[in-house]
Design a protein around this motif. Structure first.
Motif, PDB file in Angstrom:
ATOM      1  N   GLU A   5       0.803  -1.215   0.000  1.00  0.00           N
ATOM      2  CA  GLU A   5       0.000   0.000   0.000  1.00  0.00           C
ATOM      3  C   GLU A   5       0.841   1.272   0.000  1.00  0.00           C
ATOM      4  O   GLU A   5       0.290   2.352  -0.018  1.00  0.00           O
ATOM      5  CB  GLU A   5      -0.937   0.001   1.217  1.00  0.00           C
ATOM      6  CG  GLU A   5      -1.986  -1.077   1.123  1.00  0.00           C
ATOM      7  CD  GLU A   5      -2.945  -1.043   2.289  1.00  0.00           C
ATOM      8  OE1 GLU A   5      -3.285   0.056   2.746  1.00  0.00           O
ATOM      9  OE2 GLU A   5      -3.333  -2.119   2.744  1.00  0.00           O
ATOM     10  N   TRP A   6       2.164   1.156   0.056  1.00  0.00           N
ATOM     11  CA  TRP A   6       3.007   2.342   0.016  1.00  0.00           C
ATOM     12  C   TRP A   6       4.259   2.096  -0.808  1.00  0.00           C
ATOM     13  O   TRP A   6       4.599   0.970  -1.119  1.00  0.00           O
ATOM     14  CB  TRP A   6       3.382   2.823   1.415  1.00  0.00           C
ATOM     15  CG  TRP A   6       4.287   1.894   2.185  1.00  0.00           C
ATOM     16  CD1 TRP A   6       5.589   1.590   1.882  1.00  0.00           C
ATOM     17  CD2 TRP A   6       3.977   1.159   3.344  1.00  0.00           C
ATOM     18  NE1 TRP A   6       6.092   0.709   2.794  1.00  0.00           N
ATOM     19  CE2 TRP A   6       5.121   0.437   3.713  1.00  0.00           C
ATOM     20  CE3 TRP A   6       2.841   1.050   4.128  1.00  0.00           C
ATOM     21  CZ2 TRP A   6       5.157  -0.399   4.819  1.00  0.00           C
ATOM     22  CZ3 TRP A   6       2.895   0.221   5.234  1.00  0.00           C
ATOM     23  CH2 TRP A   6       4.030  -0.477   5.563  1.00  0.00           C
ATOM     24  N   GLU A   7       4.902   3.168  -1.145  1.00  0.00           N
ATOM     25  CA  GLU A   7       6.158   3.139  -1.891  1.00  0.00           C
ATOM     26  C   GLU A   7       7.231   3.700  -0.961  1.00  0.00           C
ATOM     27  O   GLU A   7       7.024   4.720  -0.309  1.00  0.00           O
ATOM     28  CB  GLU A   7       6.017   4.030  -3.131  1.00  0.00           C
ATOM     29  CG  GLU A   7       7.292   4.249  -3.887  1.00  0.00           C
ATOM     30  CD  GLU A   7       7.114   5.291  -4.994  1.00  0.00           C
ATOM     31  OE1 GLU A   7       8.149   5.682  -5.548  1.00  0.00           O
ATOM     32  OE2 GLU A   7       5.972   5.723  -5.262  1.00  0.00           O
ATOM     33  N   ASP A   8       8.377   3.025  -0.877  1.00  0.00           N
ATOM     34  CA  ASP A   8       9.479   3.535  -0.059  1.00  0.00           C
ATOM     35  C   ASP A   8      10.213   4.640  -0.807  1.00  0.00           C
ATOM     36  O   ASP A   8      10.511   4.504  -1.998  1.00  0.00           O
ATOM     37  CB  ASP A   8      10.471   2.424   0.286  1.00  0.00           C
ATOM     38  CG  ASP A   8       9.962   1.518   1.392  1.00  0.00           C
ATOM     39  OD1 ASP A   8       9.265   2.012   2.293  1.00  0.00           O
ATOM     40  OD2 ASP A   8      10.268   0.311   1.355  1.00  0.00           O
ATOM     41  N   ILE A   9      10.476   5.740  -0.099  1.00  0.00           N
ATOM     42  CA  ILE A   9      11.260   6.848  -0.636  1.00  0.00           C
ATOM     43  C   ILE A   9      12.551   6.911   0.179  1.00  0.00           C
ATOM     44  O   ILE A   9      12.516   7.112   1.390  1.00  0.00           O
ATOM     45  CB  ILE A   9      10.497   8.189  -0.536  1.00  0.00           C
ATOM     46  CG1 ILE A   9       9.195   8.130  -1.333  1.00  0.00           C
ATOM     47  CG2 ILE A   9      11.387   9.349  -0.988  1.00  0.00           C
ATOM     48  CD1 ILE A   9       9.373   7.928  -2.831  1.00  0.00           C
ATOM     49  N   ILE A  10      13.665   6.700  -0.498  1.00  0.00           N
ATOM     50  CA  ILE A  10      14.957   6.664   0.187  1.00  0.00           C
ATOM     51  C   ILE A  10      15.521   8.075   0.294  1.00  0.00           C
ATOM     52  O   ILE A  10      15.557   8.812  -0.693  1.00  0.00           O
ATOM     53  CB  ILE A  10      15.936   5.746  -0.570  1.00  0.00           C
ATOM     54  CG1 ILE A  10      15.384   4.316  -0.587  1.00  0.00           C
ATOM     55  CG2 ILE A  10      17.319   5.797   0.062  1.00  0.00           C
ATOM     56  CD1 ILE A  10      16.121   3.387  -1.517  1.00  0.00           C
ATOM     57  N   ILE A  11      15.926   8.431   1.519  1.00  0.00           N
ATOM     58  CA  ILE A  11      16.576   9.725   1.734  1.00  0.00           C
ATOM     59  C   ILE A  11      18.005   9.484   2.208  1.00  0.00           C
ATOM     60  O   ILE A  11      18.308   8.447   2.803  1.00  0.00           O
ATOM     61  CB  ILE A  11      15.789  10.604   2.738  1.00  0.00           C
ATOM     62  CG1 ILE A  11      15.677   9.932   4.106  1.00  0.00           C
ATOM     63  CG2 ILE A  11      14.405  10.938   2.176  1.00  0.00           C
ATOM     64  CD1 ILE A  11      15.085  10.835   5.185  1.00  0.00           C
ATOM     65  N   ARG A  12      18.892  10.435   1.932  1.00  0.00           N
ATOM     66  CA  ARG A  12      20.308  10.291   2.277  1.00  0.00           C
ATOM     67  C   ARG A  12      20.580  10.595   3.733  1.00  0.00           C
ATOM     68  O   ARG A  12      21.470  10.017   4.339  1.00  0.00           O
ATOM     69  CB  ARG A  12      21.166  11.229   1.426  1.00  0.00           C
ATOM     70  CG  ARG A  12      21.216  10.859  -0.030  1.00  0.00           C
ATOM     71  CD  ARG A  12      22.104  11.822  -0.754  1.00  0.00           C
ATOM     72  NE  ARG A  12      21.658  13.194  -0.472  1.00  0.00           N
ATOM     73  CZ  ARG A  12      21.618  14.166  -1.331  1.00  0.00           C
ATOM     74  NH1 ARG A  12      22.023  13.962  -2.550  1.00  0.00           N
ATOM     75  NH2 ARG A  12      21.195  15.364  -1.008  1.00  0.00           N
ATOM     76  N   ASP A  13      19.854  11.548   4.293  1.00  0.00           N
ATOM     77  CA  ASP A  13      20.084  11.971   5.667  1.00  0.00           C
ATOM     78  C   ASP A  13      19.103  11.255   6.594  1.00  0.00           C
ATOM     79  O   ASP A  13      18.281  10.467   6.149  1.00  0.00           O
ATOM     80  CB  ASP A  13      19.930  13.489   5.777  1.00  0.00           C
ATOM     81  CG  ASP A  13      20.928  14.225   4.888  1.00  0.00           C
ATOM     82  OD1 ASP A  13      22.101  13.825   4.863  1.00  0.00           O
ATOM     83  OD2 ASP A  13      20.513  15.185   4.212  1.00  0.00           O
ATOM     84  N   ASP A  14      19.155  11.573   7.879  1.00  0.00           N
ATOM     85  CA  ASP A  14      18.244  10.931   8.813  1.00  0.00           C
ATOM     86  C   ASP A  14      16.918  11.675   8.936  1.00  0.00           C
ATOM     87  O   ASP A  14      16.026  11.235   9.652  1.00  0.00           O
ATOM     88  CB  ASP A  14      18.895  10.762  10.186  1.00  0.00           C
ATOM     89  CG  ASP A  14      19.267  12.090  10.829  1.00  0.00           C
ATOM     90  OD1 ASP A  14      19.230  13.122  10.149  1.00  0.00           O
ATOM     91  OD2 ASP A  14      19.598  12.084  12.034  1.00  0.00           O
TER      92      ASP A  14
END
Length: 78
Positions: A5-14
């Motif tokens: 039900e969701w898409e993961d969005i990768i971020i570089r920072d925390d």
């Protein structure tokens, strides 16, 4: 909520701010659209309406807007 039900969005920072995430995830086209959606109560963070464009989001948080849900996935810098 199942993973489909969701898409993961990768971020570089925390951390990433809500307005930035909406643009990164292509939930909006620009900052103006992001501000309008937020102002009109059309954005949810972790299932709750969020009215702060600068809200800090962290690993595991979910954001729903325009009928899509994305989940923040923070990757540690190598």
């Amino acid at each position: 909520m199942s993973n489909s039900e969701w898409e993961d969005i990768i971020i570089r920072d925390d951390m990433i701010r809500l307005g930035q995430l909406l643009k990164l995830a292509n939930l909006v086209e620009d900052g103006v659209e992001a501000a309008e959606l937020i102002k009109n109560g059309l954005v949810k963070v972790n299932g709750e309406i969020e009215e702060r464009r600068g809200r800090q989001l962290h690993d595991g948080d979910t954001v729903t807007a325009n009928g899509r849900t994305v989940r923040i996935s923070a990757r540690a810098a190598s």
